[in-house]
Design an enzyme around this catalytic site. Structure first.
Site, PDB file in Angstrom:
ATOM      1  N   PHE A   1     -37.605   2.080  38.616  1.00 46.53           N
ATOM      2  CA  PHE A   1     -37.260   1.719  39.995  1.00 46.53           C
ATOM      3  C   PHE A   1     -37.338   2.891  40.977  1.00 46.53           C
ATOM      4  O   PHE A   1     -37.626   2.703  42.147  1.00 46.53           O
ATOM      5  CB  PHE A   1     -35.792   1.260  40.048  1.00 46.53           C
ATOM      6  CG  PHE A   1     -35.511  -0.106  39.482  1.00 46.53           C
ATOM      7  CD1 PHE A   1     -36.162  -1.228  39.963  1.00 46.53           C
ATOM      8  CD2 PHE A   1     -34.544  -0.275  38.496  1.00 46.53           C
ATOM      9  CE1 PHE A   1     -35.863  -2.492  39.473  1.00 46.53           C
ATOM     10  CE2 PHE A   1     -34.237  -1.529  37.991  1.00 46.53           C
ATOM     11  CZ  PHE A   1     -34.898  -2.639  38.481  1.00 46.53           C
TER      12      PHE A   1
ATOM     13  N   SER B   1     -44.094  -3.473  35.809  1.00 45.27           N
ATOM     14  CA  SER B   1     -43.115  -2.837  36.712  1.00 45.27           C
ATOM     15  C   SER B   1     -41.731  -3.261  36.282  1.00 45.27           C
ATOM     16  O   SER B   1     -41.572  -4.247  35.563  1.00 45.27           O
ATOM     17  CB  SER B   1     -43.343  -3.309  38.145  1.00 45.27           C
ATOM     18  OG  SER B   1     -42.822  -4.622  38.306  1.00 45.27           O
ATOM     19  N   ASP B   2     -40.705  -2.541  36.706  1.00 40.17           N
ATOM     20  CA  ASP B   2     -39.361  -3.094  36.531  1.00 40.17           C
ATOM     21  C   ASP B   2     -39.192  -4.215  37.560  1.00 40.17           C
ATOM     22  O   ASP B   2     -39.995  -4.397  38.471  1.00 40.17           O
ATOM     23  CB  ASP B   2     -38.279  -2.002  36.670  1.00 40.17           C
ATOM     24  CG  ASP B   2     -36.982  -2.422  35.965  1.00 40.17           C
ATOM     25  OD1 ASP B   2     -36.813  -3.629  35.682  1.00 40.17           O
ATOM     26  OD2 ASP B   2     -36.121  -1.559  35.709  1.00 40.17           O
ATOM     27  N   TRP B   3     -38.108  -4.949  37.378  1.00 42.74           N
ATOM     28  CA  TRP B   3     -37.868  -6.181  38.143  1.00 42.74           C
ATOM     29  C   TRP B   3     -37.896  -5.917  39.659  1.00 42.74           C
ATOM     30  O   TRP B   3     -37.033  -5.216  40.187  1.00 42.74           O
ATOM     31  CB  TRP B   3     -36.507  -6.743  37.748  1.00 42.74           C
ATOM     32  CG  TRP B   3     -36.201  -8.096  38.292  1.00 42.74           C
ATOM     33  CD1 TRP B   3     -36.169  -8.468  39.611  1.00 42.74           C
ATOM     34  CD2 TRP B   3     -35.884  -9.269  37.546  1.00 42.74           C
ATOM     35  NE1 TRP B   3     -35.851  -9.784  39.728  1.00 42.74           N
ATOM     36  CE2 TRP B   3     -35.663 -10.307  38.474  1.00 42.74           C
ATOM     37  CE3 TRP B   3     -35.758  -9.545  36.190  1.00 42.74           C
ATOM     38  CZ2 TRP B   3     -35.321 -11.592  38.083  1.00 42.74           C
ATOM     39  CZ3 TRP B   3     -35.401 -10.833  35.803  1.00 42.74           C
ATOM     40  CH2 TRP B   3     -35.194 -11.840  36.735  1.00 42.74           C
TER      41      TRP B   3
ATOM     42  N   ALA C   1     -39.758  -4.113  41.364  1.00 45.54           N
ATOM     43  CA  ALA C   1     -40.011  -2.736  41.798  1.00 45.54           C
ATOM     44  C   ALA C   1     -41.260  -2.605  42.662  1.00 45.54           C
ATOM     45  O   ALA C   1     -41.333  -1.716  43.515  1.00 45.54           O
ATOM     46  CB  ALA C   1     -40.102  -1.798  40.589  1.00 45.54           C
TER      47      ALA C   1
END
Ligand code: NOJ
Length: 720
Positions: free
Chosen positions: A248, A279-281, A283
């Site tokens: 993030f 990607s992270d959630w 991001a």
């Protein structure tokens, strides 16, 4: 009718991918890069149109509290059938979930697992988790988390393997193998059908969040990035980890989900990573909040060009990538590369041949007695005995025990953070575990330490206080401004102390806590982390001496929050700290040293290290270090022999010591074993600012012992 090449299992995967890419529209390609959560009937049309490539099973309520209602496999099959039979090309979805420490058979939190210093135990735990998750239709687990953390206020310290890149790297490789079942050091053509793909996260440096506050900005030099933060990721990639999650945060103004140097140049090009980056959630969309993207279109272009292959839960790839390609802002070659990486993993999981889950499989594999037994062993091996004045181990036959403290009969606290598939009612609490093993003439009183209970406690032989943090006090978004125990707990120990009966403090926690006072006041302190479904049993195994504690701290325990960051492998200063002198790097109101150093842990027996020798290997820059370890006590036990190195003079200042080898050594009472560490280029090099290995000739120092303060040491010379 001939089947298309991509559906022909006999053809090589590269050929199948090429064939498929040739058939896909730009929109279908963008669809493969799009991950969405909690897929259900509302998303079926999108799946039909090929607009979703992956499902994220985020919804724990889907599982329900009643496991009979568990419908994951059915749910997966329903959606998968639409993807496979109703979308134009029939490309199956890959389903991911947060399988962080165990699945239904919940393991200790990763920081606790790291305290075992046992790649074998961790691989075994992840094998169990993978089999349980796969039986539920999950193909991909979002772990291991490989964020080195030097700030225990950061709640996610619970999810990682601690502060040391060497230890974290060895454990990362084991965690990946446990999930993926691959024994070779590359992403396999095919994973075994009962395993899941691993995801090394959060790439990279997320643990350096300023102030220990989650999602916060970081400043990390290239030196520290390559030598500390990237190292465990490199180990995971070397052991064939299939996916990586971009983090993030930003480093020096560049968010990781747009960090071309790290994602593309280092991970993909320098390391040759052949899997995909998710990607992270949210991001990718958050690049707008970071202030480097004006809108979703801009964000999608930045992230894709930097090397993020799959967009977790913002849809900006789906909505923008086709246009970005048509406008020439993202090359079709880059889009194809991202799609090919995702397809490669889908082929390796076997999704094209076997897209569906067996709805009855989980019953046969969840919570097997042997899995519970393995988790109990793991839990007991993760406990770190921090103090013992001889009260432990307890004798279960003739003892009146008073058990108190806020976590004495808690279930959720034992499970820890990130346990969407753990069930509270399946946990054995500490109270139940102790009660279950007392002999006929022993008594257990469980009480709040109120005035009424004081009498009860006074008439007991020992008071066990279950202290520490609830599960929700660590993990994502659960940072603390201090590492002090939750309110009231120190006071509880202090009032207990006045009763003058022996106190055993069992401390549960997701981070190093300030135990300065508790350690002064209690007769014994056992740090139990959040030990998982069998955690209560594991604690009891140690308290009563069935298991001789062998856990060692994978992270430094400071004396107070003010000392943070405090880690053993720091660089020397120009003014290192000789005792009692002025004008050196120190505090005037606190000792500089930690309360418990990295690598520390006691046993019910004692160990001595001696006869340290080094021998250079002929014709190569390698040295062998041998040492004798003796169990000097009167019961069998296991110690973790730790080998630390310092490069005395180098072109850049190297840490005062760095872990470069460790071995669990089990010894009968009085037994001596000789063990050996080999230190070669891999252990003796450091990385320059571009991530190249640098091995400089000259003098090195080496120490071997039971923790990072080991004193038994010698010097050796490396010539090239
Ligand atoms: C956000 C977390 O940072 C990450 O660790 C997790 O895997 C994803 N959410 C998916 O739930």
């Amino acid at each position: 009718m001939t089947i298309p090449a991509y559906k022909n299992p006999i053809l090589p995967v590269t050929e199948r991918i090429e064939d498929l890419l040739g058939r896909m529209t730009l929109e279908e390609k963008a669809g493969q890069l799009n991950q969405w959560f909690n897929l259900g009937p509302d998303h079926y049309d999108q799946v039909r149109r090929g607009e979703i490539g992956s499902g994220l099973m985020a919804n724990s309520s889907t599982a329900g509290n009643n496991r009979q209602e568990r419908v994951f496999a059915k749910l997966v099959n329903e959606i998968q059938k639409i993807a496979v039979t109703e979308s134009r090309l029939g490309i199956p979805l890959i389903f991911g979930r947060d399988v962080i420490h165990g699945y239904r058979t919940v393991a200790p939190i990763p920081l606790g697992m790291a305290a075992t210093w046992s790649p074998e135990l961790i691989q075994a735990a992840n094998t169990i988790a993978a089999k349980e998750a796969r039986a539920d239709g999950i193909h991909w687990g979002f772990s291991p988390m490989l964020d080195i953390a030097r700030d225990p206020r950061w709640g996610r310290v619970a999810e990682g393997f601690g502060e040391d890149p060497f230890l974290a790297g060895k454990l990362a490789a084991a965690a990946v193998r446990g999930f993926q079942g691959n024994d070779q050091d590359a992403i396999p053509q095919k994973f075994p059908a009962d395993r899941i793909v691993a995801c090394a996260k959060h790439f990279v440096g997320y643990g350096a969040a300023e102030g220990g506050r989650d999602y916060n900005t970081t400043e990390i030099t290239r030196q520290t990035l390559h030598n500390i933060y990237l190292a465990p990721f490199k180990a995971a990639i070397k052991s064939g980890c299939g996916t990586v999650m971009s983090a993030f945060h930003d480093i020096g103004g560049i968010p990781l989900s747009a960090h071309r140097y790290l994602l593309n140049d280092v991970l993909k090009e320098q390391w040759g990573f052949g899997g995909f980056v998710v990607s992270d959630w949210g991001a990718v969309g958050e690049l707008i909040n970071h202030g480097i993207a004006a809108d979703g279109n801009h964000a999608a272009g930045l992230a894709c060009n930097a090397g993020v292959d799959m967009d977790m839960c913002t849809m900006v790839y789906l909505q923008n990538l086709p246009d970005l390609v048509r406008a020439g802002k993202v090359s079709e070659a880059r889009l194809n590369d991202a799609v090919a990486r995702i397809l490669r993993i889908k082929f390796a999981v076997g999704l094209f041949e076997s897209p569906y889950a067996d709805p009855n499989a989980s019953q046969a594999i969840h919570l097997l007695p042997e899995s519970l037994a393995a988790m109990r062993r793991l839990a007991a091996s993760s406990m770190v005995l921090l103090k013992n004045n001889g009260i432990l181990p307890l004798c279960s036959d003739k003892l009146t025990i008073c058990l108190s403290g806020p976590l004495a009969d808690q279930r959720q606290a034992l499970l820890g953070c990130w346990t969407p598939d753990g069930q509270e009612e399946e946990v054995t609490t500490l109270k139940e575990a102790i009660a279950g093993r007392l002999g006929p003439e022993a008594w257990l009183h469980h009480c709040e330490l109120s005035d009424d209970a004081v009498k009860l406690a006074r008439s007991s032989d020992v008071l066990i206080l279950a202290l520490g943090e609830s599960a929700g006090r660590s993990g994502e978004d659960n940072c603390t401004a201090t590492i002090d125990l939750p309110a009231g707990q120190e006071a509880l120990v202090e009032s207990a102390r006045r009763m003058e009966i022996p106190i055993v403090a069992v401390v549960f926690g997701g981070r190093p806590l300030n135990l300065s006072r508790v350690t002064d006041w209690a007769d014994a302190v056992l740090f139990a982390w959040h030990p998982g479904i069998t955690g209560g049993l594991g604690v009891a195994d140690v308290l009563f001496g069935d298991v001789n504690p062998s856990g060692r701290l994978p992270i430094t325990f400071p004396r107070s929050s003010g000392q943070i960051p405090l880690y053993y492998n720091h660089r020397p200063t120009g003014r290192p700290a000789p005792a009692n002198s002025r004008r050196h790097s120190r505090y005037v109101d606190s000792l500089d040293s930690p309360l418990f150093p990295f690598g520390f842990g006691l046993s019910y027996t004692t160990f001595e290290y001696g006869n340290l020798r080094t021998a250079p290997a002929p014709q190569k820059p390698e040295i062998s270090v041998t040492v004798e370890v003796t169990n000097t006590g009167n019961r069998a036990g296991t110690t973790i022999a730790q080998c630390y190195v310092r490069d005395i003079v180098a072109s850049v200042a190297r840490p005062v010591r760095e872990l470069k080898g460790f071995e669990r050594v089990s010894l009968a009472a009085g037994e001596t074993k000789t063990i050996m560490f080999r230190l070669g280029p891999e252990e003796l090099s450091y990385q320059d600012d571009n991530g190249n290995d640098v091995l400089e000739p000259g003098r090195f120092q080496v120490w071997v012992g039971g923790d990072s303060n080991a004193e038994l040491g010698t010097e050796f010379e490396i010539t090239l």
